[in-house]
Design a protein around this motif. Structure first.
Motif, mmCIF file in Angstrom:
data_model
loop_
_atom_site.group_PDB
_atom_site.id
_atom_site.type_symbol
_atom_site.label_atom_id
_atom_site.label_comp_id
_atom_site.label_asym_id
_atom_site.label_seq_id
_atom_site.Cartn_x
_atom_site.Cartn_y
_atom_site.Cartn_z
ATOM 1 N N HIS A 30 51.817 -33.815 23.231
ATOM 2 C CA HIS A 30 52.471 -34.120 21.819
ATOM 3 C C HIS A 30 51.497 -34.151 20.738
ATOM 4 O O HIS A 30 51.967 -33.779 19.591
ATOM 5 N N ALA A 31 50.210 -34.732 20.890
ATOM 6 C CA ALA A 31 49.200 -34.836 19.937
ATOM 7 C C ALA A 31 48.825 -33.398 19.410
ATOM 8 O O ALA A 31 48.817 -33.116 18.280
ATOM 9 N N THR A 32 48.596 -32.560 20.467
ATOM 10 C CA THR A 32 48.256 -31.077 20.249
ATOM 11 C C THR A 32 49.405 -30.534 19.502
ATOM 12 O O THR A 32 49.060 -29.689 18.329
ATOM 13 N N ALA A 33 50.667 -30.435 19.783
ATOM 14 C CA ALA A 33 51.771 -30.278 18.944
ATOM 15 C C ALA A 33 51.911 -30.426 17.459
ATOM 16 O O ALA A 33 51.920 -29.581 16.526
ATOM 17 N N ALA A 34 51.435 -31.655 17.357
ATOM 18 C CA ALA A 34 51.262 -32.182 15.886
ATOM 19 C C ALA A 34 49.957 -31.694 15.076
ATOM 20 O O ALA A 34 50.259 -31.197 13.992
ATOM 21 N N THR A 35 48.936 -31.307 15.883
ATOM 22 C CA THR A 35 47.872 -30.597 15.394
ATOM 23 C C THR A 35 48.229 -29.230 15.127
ATOM 24 O O THR A 35 47.679 -28.624 13.922
ATOM 25 N N VAL A 36 48.879 -28.489 15.894
ATOM 26 C CA VAL A 36 49.234 -27.246 15.590
ATOM 27 C C VAL A 36 50.095 -27.374 14.230
ATOM 28 O O VAL A 36 49.755 -26.230 13.388
ATOM 29 N N THR A 37 50.693 -28.132 14.004
ATOM 30 C CA THR A 37 51.617 -28.116 12.553
ATOM 31 C C THR A 37 50.471 -28.169 11.462
ATOM 32 O O THR A 37 50.493 -27.728 10.513
ATOM 33 N N GLU A 38 49.741 -29.273 11.552
ATOM 34 C CA GLU A 38 48.880 -29.740 10.705
ATOM 35 C C GLU A 38 47.801 -28.453 10.171
ATOM 36 O O GLU A 38 47.504 -28.247 9.134
ATOM 37 N N LEU A 39 47.546 -27.503 11.336
ATOM 38 C CA LEU A 39 46.777 -26.353 11.226
ATOM 39 C C LEU A 39 47.366 -25.049 10.586
ATOM 40 O O LEU A 39 46.820 -24.023 10.481
ATOM 41 N N GLY A 40 48.742 -25.307 10.345
ATOM 42 C CA GLY A 40 49.396 -24.155 9.753
ATOM 43 C C GLY A 40 50.333 -23.339 10.837
ATOM 44 O O GLY A 40 51.141 -22.349 10.537
ATOM 45 N N GLY A 41 50.427 -23.820 11.857
ATOM 46 C CA GLY A 41 51.007 -23.111 13.016
ATOM 47 C C GLY A 41 52.539 -23.876 12.986
ATOM 48 O O GLY A 41 52.905 -24.635 12.308
ATOM 49 N N THR A 42 53.215 -23.287 13.883
ATOM 50 C CA THR A 42 54.751 -23.687 14.203
ATOM 51 C C THR A 42 55.093 -24.135 15.571
ATOM 52 O O THR A 42 54.703 -23.433 16.701
ATOM 53 N N VAL A 43 55.873 -25.175 15.618
ATOM 54 C CA VAL A 43 56.056 -25.708 16.983
ATOM 55 C C VAL A 43 57.554 -25.103 17.284
ATOM 56 O O VAL A 43 58.440 -25.466 16.633
ATOM 57 N N ILE A 44 57.626 -24.240 17.797
ATOM 58 C CA ILE A 44 59.184 -23.334 18.272
ATOM 59 C C ILE A 44 60.025 -24.241 19.229
ATOM 60 O O ILE A 44 61.285 -24.496 18.883
ATOM 61 N N ARG A 45 59.516 -24.885 20.125
ATOM 62 C CA ARG A 45 60.385 -25.821 21.163
ATOM 63 C C ARG A 45 59.150 -27.020 21.317
ATOM 64 O O ARG A 45 58.295 -27.066 21.540
ATOM 65 N N GLU A 46 59.933 -28.126 21.073
ATOM 66 C CA GLU A 46 59.208 -29.608 20.914
ATOM 67 C C GLU A 46 58.873 -29.727 22.299
ATOM 68 O O GLU A 46 59.403 -29.342 23.416
ATOM 69 N N PRO A 47 57.950 -30.868 22.523
ATOM 70 C CA PRO A 47 57.349 -30.889 24.077
ATOM 71 C C PRO A 47 58.474 -31.343 24.942
ATOM 72 O O PRO A 47 59.193 -32.098 24.510
ATOM 73 N N TRP A 48 58.489 -30.758 25.968
ATOM 74 C CA TRP A 48 59.363 -31.093 27.095
ATOM 75 C C TRP A 48 58.602 -31.454 28.562
ATOM 76 O O TRP A 48 57.492 -30.884 28.387
ATOM 77 N N THR A 49 59.275 -32.366 29.221
ATOM 78 C CA THR A 49 58.551 -32.531 30.613
ATOM 79 C C THR A 49 59.286 -31.940 31.733
ATOM 80 O O THR A 49 60.421 -31.937 31.758
ATOM 81 N N ALA A 50 58.657 -31.016 32.756
ATOM 82 C CA ALA A 50 59.388 -30.438 33.568
ATOM 83 C C ALA A 50 58.374 -30.728 34.768
ATOM 84 O O ALA A 50 57.552 -31.533 34.660
ATOM 85 N N GLU A 51 58.772 -30.040 35.920
ATOM 86 C CA GLU A 51 58.150 -30.721 37.264
ATOM 87 C C GLU A 51 56.823 -30.399 37.376
ATOM 88 O O GLU A 51 55.967 -30.980 38.026
ATOM 89 N N PHE A 52 56.146 -29.508 36.447
ATOM 90 C CA PHE A 52 54.958 -29.030 36.566
ATOM 91 C C PHE A 52 54.056 -29.820 35.560
ATOM 92 O O PHE A 52 52.930 -29.307 35.394
ATOM 93 N N GLY A 53 54.741 -30.420 34.491
ATOM 94 C CA GLY A 53 53.802 -30.867 33.547
ATOM 95 C C GLY A 53 54.632 -31.390 32.201
ATOM 96 O O GLY A 53 55.850 -31.009 32.309
ATOM 97 N N THR A 54 54.046 -31.299 31.094
ATOM 98 C CA THR A 54 54.427 -31.328 29.920
ATOM 99 C C THR A 54 54.032 -30.141 28.918
ATOM 100 O O THR A 54 52.883 -29.719 29.053
ATOM 101 N N PHE A 55 55.013 -29.623 28.255
ATOM 102 C CA PHE A 55 54.644 -28.208 27.583
ATOM 103 C C PHE A 55 55.341 -28.059 26.349
ATOM 104 O O PHE A 55 56.235 -29.040 26.119
ATOM 105 N N ALA A 56 54.761 -27.609 25.284
ATOM 106 C CA ALA A 56 55.351 -27.113 24.337
ATOM 107 C C ALA A 56 55.184 -25.589 23.835
ATOM 108 O O ALA A 56 54.309 -24.907 24.134
#
Length: 281
Positions: A214-240
């Protein structure tokens, strides 16, 4: 941790980014992951090697001027003979995008498009064997082929690269196989035929580890990147699912999740089953 499978034939051994804006990408990735970057100089086309601490974790090169190719990450598979691998791949229906070429004393490389439309690299190591670390924050943690032709992809990589896929799931809703020994899986193949938008072709996808998605996804946006899919939790961890500032797609994945057996039922839908609409990591 060390990357013990970097030399295992047929498995991912390296990943690099081809970008239209080398300075901007360099700033983005070094700030996002705490990487350092070293330029190889004109002899190697000013290729950049990213390091986490002392470990090589990824590379980057610039598109040629006027190139219309999209910015993208490429996964490389280890081979013992690049020329033989390319010949076998061509015979099995692949298109050769870049013929085998020697990269100084480092090794020999080529770029293919597999029969399902996914670009993939091959690397024959000499002095350079590939990843120096894998599975930690700031390093690759997974590689995934999202393919529109699942059976054809498995057949191709098995024939050309000697894969021994292990079926994780084989239903119409979710079809997935893993590559590598049970205790050291390194890649997956996802049947994405019913999930990819029409505009998105088969492709290899790079997962990079972070301690807090979640924190890294926010930093992606701050640095000019784009979050295509917001963080989700699955069997193997959390991803974005995110992109860098010029559109190169990658996934950030957690490296601090408890084992799946300790966190059953953590899916967004409460079932504990992977969401077939998303990469699983």
């Amino acid at each position: 941790m060390p990357h013990p499978h970097a030399k295992r034939t047929g498995e991912p051994c390296w990943a690099d980014l081809m970008t239209s804006d080398l300075p901007r990408a360099r700033e983005f990735y070094t700030r996002l992951f705490g990487w350092t970057a070293s330029d190889s100089g004109s002899e190697y086309g000013n290729y950049v090697t990213f390091r986490k601490g002392d470990a090589d974790v990824a590379g980057m090169g610039a598109h040629e001027a006027g190139s219309e190719l999209p910015d993208a990450w490429t996964t490389y598979l280890a081979v013992t003979d690049a020329d033989a691998a390319v010949a076998a791949a061509r015979a099995a229906g692949a298109e050769v995008l870049a013929e085998p070429m020697q990269v100084g004393t480092m090794g020999r490389m080529a770029i293919l498009m597999d029969p399902t439309g996914a670009p993939v690299g091959v690397w024959q190591a000499d002095e350079f064997t590939g990843f120096g670390a894998f599975g930690d924050a700031g390093t690759p943690v997974w590689h995934e082929l999202n393919t529109r032709s699942y059976a054809a992809a498995l057949d191709f990589y098995t024939r050309v690269f000697g894969w021994k896929p292990v079926v994780l799931s084989d239903t119409d809703d979710f079809r997935y196989s893993t590559i590598g020994p049970e205790d050291d899986m390194v890649a997956g193949v996802f049947d994405a035929a019913g999930h990819l938008p029409d505009s998105v072709s088969s492709h290899w996808q790079l997962y990079l580890g972070v301690p807090d998605v979640h924190a890294t996804a926010a930093t992606v946006t701050e640095l000019g990147g784009t979050v295509i899919r917001e963080p989700w939790t699955a069997e193997f961890g959390t991803f974005a699912l995110v992109t860098d500032p010029t559109g190169a797609l990658f996934v950030i994945g957690s490296v601090d999740e408890p084992p799946a057996a300790e966190k059953a039922g953590t899916e967004e839908d409460g079932t504990g089953e992977p969401d077939a609409d998303l990469p699983i990591g």
